[in-house]
Design a protein around this motif. Structure first.
Motif, mmCIF file in Angstrom:
data_model
loop_
_atom_site.group_PDB
_atom_site.id
_atom_site.type_symbol
_atom_site.label_atom_id
_atom_site.label_comp_id
_atom_site.label_asym_id
_atom_site.label_seq_id
_atom_site.Cartn_x
_atom_site.Cartn_y
_atom_site.Cartn_z
ATOM 1 N N THR A 193 0.743 -1.357 0.012
ATOM 2 C CA THR A 193 0.031 0.072 -0.028
ATOM 3 C C THR A 193 0.935 1.278 0.183
ATOM 4 O O THR A 193 0.718 2.019 -0.738
ATOM 5 N N ALA A 194 2.076 1.236 0.913
ATOM 6 C CA ALA A 194 2.753 2.413 1.075
ATOM 7 C C ALA A 194 3.558 2.751 -0.262
ATOM 8 O O ALA A 194 3.723 3.984 -0.939
ATOM 9 N N THR A 195 3.846 1.603 -0.799
ATOM 10 C CA THR A 195 4.596 1.686 -2.297
ATOM 11 C C THR A 195 3.682 2.139 -3.410
ATOM 12 O O THR A 195 4.146 2.882 -4.064
ATOM 13 N N TYR A 196 2.483 1.655 -3.237
ATOM 14 C CA TYR A 196 1.646 2.175 -4.441
ATOM 15 C C TYR A 196 1.544 3.568 -4.144
ATOM 16 O O TYR A 196 1.445 4.259 -5.358
ATOM 17 N N LEU A 197 1.176 4.024 -3.193
ATOM 18 C CA LEU A 197 0.808 5.582 -2.705
ATOM 19 C C LEU A 197 2.084 6.445 -3.260
ATOM 20 O O LEU A 197 1.920 7.220 -3.908
ATOM 21 N N LYS A 198 3.197 5.690 -2.661
ATOM 22 C CA LYS A 198 4.361 6.738 -3.269
ATOM 23 C C LYS A 198 4.494 6.668 -4.541
ATOM 24 O O LYS A 198 4.984 7.692 -5.255
ATOM 25 N N SER A 199 4.200 5.635 -5.387
ATOM 26 C CA SER A 199 4.137 5.604 -6.857
ATOM 27 C C SER A 199 3.329 6.536 -7.443
ATOM 28 O O SER A 199 3.453 7.001 -8.680
ATOM 29 N N ARG A 200 2.447 6.866 -6.731
ATOM 30 C CA ARG A 200 1.468 8.125 -7.216
ATOM 31 C C ARG A 200 1.631 9.315 -6.592
ATOM 32 O O ARG A 200 0.740 10.304 -6.626
ATOM 33 N N SER A 201 2.826 9.406 -5.922
ATOM 34 C CA SER A 201 3.300 10.750 -5.601
ATOM 35 C C SER A 201 2.509 11.290 -4.251
ATOM 36 O O SER A 201 2.339 12.386 -4.039
ATOM 37 N N LYS A 238 -6.641 4.136 -5.131
ATOM 38 C CA LYS A 238 -6.472 4.853 -6.340
ATOM 39 C C LYS A 238 -7.046 6.282 -6.216
ATOM 40 O O LYS A 238 -6.617 7.277 -6.751
ATOM 41 N N GLU A 239 -8.160 6.432 -5.278
ATOM 42 C CA GLU A 239 -8.933 7.379 -5.265
ATOM 43 C C GLU A 239 -8.304 8.629 -4.113
ATOM 44 O O GLU A 239 -8.651 9.741 -4.038
ATOM 45 N N VAL A 240 -7.325 8.040 -3.550
ATOM 46 C CA VAL A 240 -6.303 9.070 -2.576
ATOM 47 C C VAL A 240 -5.609 9.954 -3.319
ATOM 48 O O VAL A 240 -5.049 9.868 -4.497
ATOM 49 N N ARG A 241 -5.927 11.548 -3.026
ATOM 50 C CA ARG A 241 -5.403 12.510 -3.674
ATOM 51 C C ARG A 241 -4.054 13.186 -3.074
ATOM 52 O O ARG A 241 -4.063 12.938 -1.616
ATOM 53 N N LYS A 242 -3.235 13.658 -3.791
ATOM 54 C CA LYS A 242 -1.988 14.117 -3.131
ATOM 55 C C LYS A 242 -2.514 15.697 -2.341
ATOM 56 O O LYS A 242 -3.508 16.199 -2.530
ATOM 57 N N GLY A 243 -1.930 15.641 -1.196
ATOM 58 C CA GLY A 243 -2.084 16.924 -0.348
ATOM 59 C C GLY A 243 -3.224 16.552 0.662
ATOM 60 O O GLY A 243 -3.466 17.689 1.652
ATOM 61 N N GLU A 244 -3.858 15.524 0.793
ATOM 62 C CA GLU A 244 -4.852 15.196 1.377
ATOM 63 C C GLU A 244 -4.358 14.231 2.816
ATOM 64 O O GLU A 244 -3.539 13.516 2.723
#
Length: 472
Positions: free
Chosen positions: A183-191, A214-220
């Motif tokens: 999960t952490a790796t996936y989120l990091k790949s999406r910045s 996939k619905e997690v947004r940057k800056g939230e």
């Protein structure tokens, strides 16, 4: 194109099929939105010649029309041929499509949502069996990959098929949600730059489901993510619960009934307790229902220490279902800011402890690595008596048992005098009740460690922290 994160074992299995000298029939199953289709497409992106997906509850005529349309698109044909009369004719078309390519290279044919194609009286499964047995098995350059979210159907009708597909599956993959590390790796790949504590909070609400993450947004923050996805009118997870179960099970109302009963008992229920709570009948139907929930990944089973299989404990394992039933269903509060208020409530504090326990139990491999016992054969179980309860114990072949206490907090956990007495009573009760002669080690599994004091130094033998759970 989006990068495929993790799934190392699954990728290895699929790639090995590419170098096989025989025809391959591969079954991939797992719950909805876990990434089955993405896995197949990514690994076989250069080999897939034909891909076709079933439609939920569509009549056979519509499925055959879709099949015809997909064939026409694959051939880039400007004129649509007639719709096949039945699935035997449809598979004949498929043979004609792929035969020329089989002489040149490895070819992958991908059937997505396979169970949805095999509706009652459709004739799909017998036609597929004939297609594979009479022709497919002879094609050394052919890989047929089939996927399905209805995991129990895939296992009963395909993997453990007693008819024409008996022992025909050459490789099978049960695709599970991401671990914390993935999960952490996936989120990091999406910045997405969140610390492990923030990611844990998101995981507690939606689990390691790629399509949700996939619905997690940057800056939230985690609180903002949960607020938007679960409590605003267009949030993906606000109405996902019923869609999720109804898409997987024909008798979804009964599955939901069982899920709700288990959710109300965090320590889990036995089969007989489930029947008593839900009013379901004893017998094969209920057994099949429970197997379907387990195979689909919504429920995990644990054998209590010193008990036999009739005492098997069923616990709700799906993080989203647990979160939905506790905070979303029947919630009067909705809209922006809802979760910001709820996340400071006492009900969240008590629930978060149970959710953390659930995640720890799923990461037993990481826990054993952190304790240095991954090379020792061990069995995980639970234990409860009238006066005490242990939600995770690791019974080791080297004559030791780790009694694991899992505690969620936003800072170092403090063992005070009262809790120290409780821990000692639990250890004594377990030893006396089970009459075990094995050495007991108290292991604390916490988010940020245990604060040093006299009680920790006296009682705690080993520590595991949140950082350890993120190891691969």
């Amino acid at each position: 194109m989006e990068k495929l994160i993790g799934r190392e074992l699954e990728k290895k299995i699929l790639r090995e099929a590419l170098s096989s000298k025989e025809a391959e029939l591969i079954a991939v199953y797992g719950r909805r939105r876990v990434g089955k289709t993405f896995l197949i497409r990514q690994v076989y992106q250069d080999q897939v010649l034909y891909e076709f997906s079933g439609v939920h509850n569509a009549p056979v005529k519509q499925q055959l029309e879709n099949f015809r349309n997909t064939i026409a698109l694959t051939l880039n044909s400007p004129i649509l041929p007639a719709i096949p009369q039945n699935w035997n004719e449809a598979f004949l078309w498929l043979i004609q499509l792929i035969t020329p390519q089989l002489q040149k290279q490895k070819v992958v044919v991908f059937f997505d949502e396979f169970p949805w194609l095999s509706s009652k009286k459709s004739g799909f499964l017998p036609a597929f069996e004939y297609f594979w047995n009479s022709w497919g098995t002879k094609q050394s350059n052919l890989i047929i990959a089939i996927c399905g979210s209805a995991a129990s159907w895939m296992i009963q009708r395909v993997v453990n098929n007693k008819g024409g597909l008996h022992n025909r599956i050459t490789r099978k993959i049960r695709l599970l949600p991401f671990t914390l590390h993935e999960t952490a790796t996936y989120l990091k790949s999406r910045s997405i730059n969140l610390d492990h504590y923030q990611i844990l909070q998101i995981y507690m609400a939606m689990g390691g489901i790629p399509q949700y993450l996939k619905e997690v947004r940057k800056g939230e923050s985690a609180t903002q993510v949960i607020d938007r996805l679960c409590f605003t009118k267009d949030g993906l997870l606000l109405g996902e619960f019923n869609n999720l179960y109804n898409s997987l099970f024909e008798t979804a109302d009964r599955h939901i009934l069982v899920v709700k009963a288990i959710a109300n008992k965090p320590s889990g229920l036995t089969r007989n307790e489930i029947i008593e709570e839900t009013g379901l009948q004893t017998g094969g139907t209920t057994t099949k229902l429970l197997e379907e929930l387990v195979q689909s990944g919504f429920v995990n089973t644990y054998l209590p220490f010193g008990k036999n299989t009739k005492d098997l404990n069923y616990k709700l394992a799906d993080e989203y279902s647990l979160f939905y039933l506790k905070f979303i269903e029947n919630s009067r509060a909705t809209g922006n800011g809802t979760w910001i208020k709820k996340s400071t409530s006492q009900s969240w504090k008590s629930w978060s402890g149970m959710a953390f326990e659930n995640i720890c139990m799923k990461h037993s491999h990481q826990i054993k690595l952190a304790m240095g016992i991954s090379g020792i054969y061990s069995e995980e179980s639970t234990w409860r008596s009238k006066s005490a309860q242990i939600n995770l114990l690791i019974d080791r072949q080297d004559n030791c048992i780790n009694i694991c206490e899992m505690k969620f907090s936003n800072s170092e956990f403090i063992i005070d005098k009262s809790y120290a007495a409780e821990l000692q009573r639990k250890l004594t009760s377990f030893q006396n009740s089970t009459a075990t002669t094995k050495t007991l080690f108290l292991t604390m599994i916490t988010t940020f460690g245990v604060k040093d004091n006299q009680y920790k130094s006296t009682l705690v033998h080993q520590e595991v922290t949140l950082e350890d759970l993120y190891k691969s």
